[in-house]
Scaffold this active site. Structure first.
Site, PDB file in Angstrom:
ATOM      1  N   ASN A  11       0.871  -1.178   0.000  1.00  0.00           N
ATOM      2  CA  ASN A  11       0.000   0.000   0.000  1.00  0.00           C
ATOM      3  C   ASN A  11       0.905   1.224   0.000  1.00  0.00           C
ATOM      4  OD1 ASN A  11      -1.771   2.065   0.547  1.00  0.00           O
ATOM      5  ND2 ASN A  11      -2.306   1.361   2.611  1.00  0.00           N
ATOM      6  N   LYS A  13       0.167   4.294  -0.300  1.00  0.00           N
ATOM      7  CA  LYS A  13      -0.434   5.505   0.287  1.00  0.00           C
ATOM      8  C   LYS A  13      -0.172   6.718  -0.609  1.00  0.00           C
ATOM      9  CE  LYS A  13      -0.148   3.301   4.739  1.00  0.00           C
ATOM     10  NZ  LYS A  13      -0.112   3.399   6.167  1.00  0.00           N
ATOM     11  N   HIS A 104      -9.593   1.432   4.490  1.00  0.00           N
ATOM     12  CA  HIS A 104      -8.355   1.524   5.278  1.00  0.00           C
ATOM     13  C   HIS A 104      -8.607   2.460   6.466  1.00  0.00           C
ATOM     14  CE1 HIS A 104      -4.278   2.578   6.419  1.00  0.00           C
ATOM     15  NE2 HIS A 104      -3.875   1.490   5.799  1.00  0.00           N
ATOM     16  N   GLU A 106      -6.979   4.793   7.650  1.00  0.00           N
ATOM     17  CA  GLU A 106      -6.708   6.213   7.351  1.00  0.00           C
ATOM     18  C   GLU A 106      -7.891   6.848   6.615  1.00  0.00           C
ATOM     19  OE1 GLU A 106      -2.933   5.527   5.487  1.00  0.00           O
ATOM     20  OE2 GLU A 106      -2.069   5.048   7.438  1.00  0.00           O
ATOM     21  N   GLU A 176      -5.726  -4.824  10.367  1.00  0.00           N
ATOM     22  CA  GLU A 176      -4.657  -3.867  10.658  1.00  0.00           C
ATOM     23  C   GLU A 176      -4.975  -3.095  11.931  1.00  0.00           C
ATOM     24  OE1 GLU A 176      -2.482  -2.704   6.763  1.00  0.00           O
ATOM     25  OE2 GLU A 176      -4.231  -1.434   6.958  1.00  0.00           O
ATOM     26  N   GLY A 182       2.299   2.168  10.766  1.00  0.00           N
ATOM     27  CA  GLY A 182       3.292   3.231  10.621  1.00  0.00           C
ATOM     28  C   GLY A 182       3.984   3.613  11.923  1.00  0.00           C
ATOM     29  N   SER A 222       3.250  -2.158  10.352  1.00  0.00           N
ATOM     30  CA  SER A 222       4.696  -2.217  10.579  1.00  0.00           C
ATOM     31  C   SER A 222       5.335  -3.552  10.188  1.00  0.00           C
ATOM     32  CB  SER A 222       5.015  -1.858  12.032  1.00  0.00           C
ATOM     33  OG  SER A 222       4.571  -0.533  12.313  1.00  0.00           O
TER      34      SER A 222
HETATM   35  P1  PGA Z   1       2.698   0.254   7.643  1.00  0.00           P
HETATM   36  O1  PGA Z   1       1.255   0.482   6.982  1.00  0.00           O
HETATM   37  O2  PGA Z   1       3.257  -1.043   7.073  1.00  0.00           O
HETATM   38  O3  PGA Z   1       3.505   1.439   7.225  1.00  0.00           O
HETATM   39  O4  PGA Z   1       2.493   0.152   9.105  1.00  0.00           O
HETATM   40  C1  PGA Z   1       0.379  -0.579   6.752  1.00  0.00           C
HETATM   41  C2  PGA Z   1      -0.900  -0.088   6.138  1.00  0.00           C
HETATM   42  O5  PGA Z   1      -1.357   1.011   6.505  1.00  0.00           O
HETATM   43  O6  PGA Z   1      -1.496  -0.754   5.279  1.00  0.00           O
END
Ligand code: PGA
Length: 260
Positions: A11, A13, A104, A106, A176, A182, A222
């Site tokens: 992903n 982003k 997601h 976010e 997630e 992140g 992560s």
């Molecule tokens: P990350 O993000 O691996 O940077 O923690 C995962 C995601 O948001 O899909």
């Protein structure tokens, strides 16, 4: 342990211009090419770049035909119309997008996505033959209050409202935990496995044990080359949705290698 599907999805982003995206895909192609087929053979690799890079990446993938599939990070629930700024499933299909991330955390946090909008998007993706990667996950507050399972259950039931057992054959779920995204702080693999087992139980009562057993469920939060093997070793986990570590060819290729 059943023979499970293994999927590594990146992903990206809101990172990478179209030019940077093409460069990253080409680098990744080179690395995957150099990887023994025994490493790659069993792993499905998906990348989800920003909308603005999809066309250029589609052109590269179409020419080179690497074992990488294309996905988007979101889409709207109508085929077309006066919806300024939105992108439709028809447009994604036109660029050979086979997957789309829906809901997601976010998007839920910053763009007011709810289980209801997630459900609308998931239905339309399925109508167009695009596989939704539907995300769910609890906040730290919910985890600490012991509300994880109940909250995830609400998200799964809300997101799959009105779907049939047949729809669920073309479906991926990503678990997630928000506090792990992140932050460099991952869930313990066995804890992620427990939540994913719970998701399967919800799907078994909602649909069937077949659906519950076969649906790919990814862990996200992560994930990196150093921890992917521990997640993959858990019986309920089919793979990972990777954010930060998918933005660099070396680290993403190492995740794919170690996922084997
Ligand atoms: P990350 O993000 O691996 O940077 O923690 C995962 C995601 O948001 O899909």
């Amino acid at each position: 342990m059943r023979d499970k599907r293994r999927i590594i999805a990146g992903n990206w982003k809101m990172y990478k211009t179209a030019k940077e995206a093409v460069y990253l895909v080409q680098e990744l192609e080179d690395k995957l090419e150099g990887m023994a087929t025994s490493h790659l053979g069993a792993i499905e690799v998906i990348i989800c770049p920003p909308f603005t890079a999809l066309k250029s990446i589609y052109t590269v993938l179409w020419q080179d035909k690497p074992p990488i599939k294309l996905g988007a990070q979101d889409m709207f629930w109508e085929d077309e119309g006066a919806y300024t700024g939105e992108v439709s499933p028809v447009m994604l299909r036109d660029l050979e997008c086979e997957f789309v991330i829906i809901g997601h955390s976010e998007r839920r946090q910053y763009f007011c996505e709810t289980d209801e909008t997630v459900n609308k998007k998931v239905k339309v993706a399925l109508k167009h033959g695009i596989t939704p990667i539907m995300c769910c996950g609890e906040s730290l507050k919910q985890r600490e209050a012991g509300e994880t399972e109940e909250f995830i259950q609400t998200q799964i039931i809300g997101g799959t409202e009105g779907l049939t057992e047949r729809d669920m054959k073309n479906f991926i779920i990503a678990y997630e935990p928000i506090w792990a995204i992140g932050t460099g702080k991952t869930a313990l693999p066995e804890d992620a496995n427990d939540v994913i087992r719970h998701i399967r139980a919800v799907l078994a009562s909602r649909f069937s044990t077949d659906v519950a057993g076969e649906i790919p469920i990814l862990y996200g939060g992560s994930v990196n080359a150093g921890n992917i093997a521990d997640f993959m070793a858990e019986p309920e986990i089919n793979g990972a949705l990777v954010g930060g570590a998918s933005l660099e060819a070396d680290s993403f290729a190492n995740i794919i290698r170690n996922a084997r």
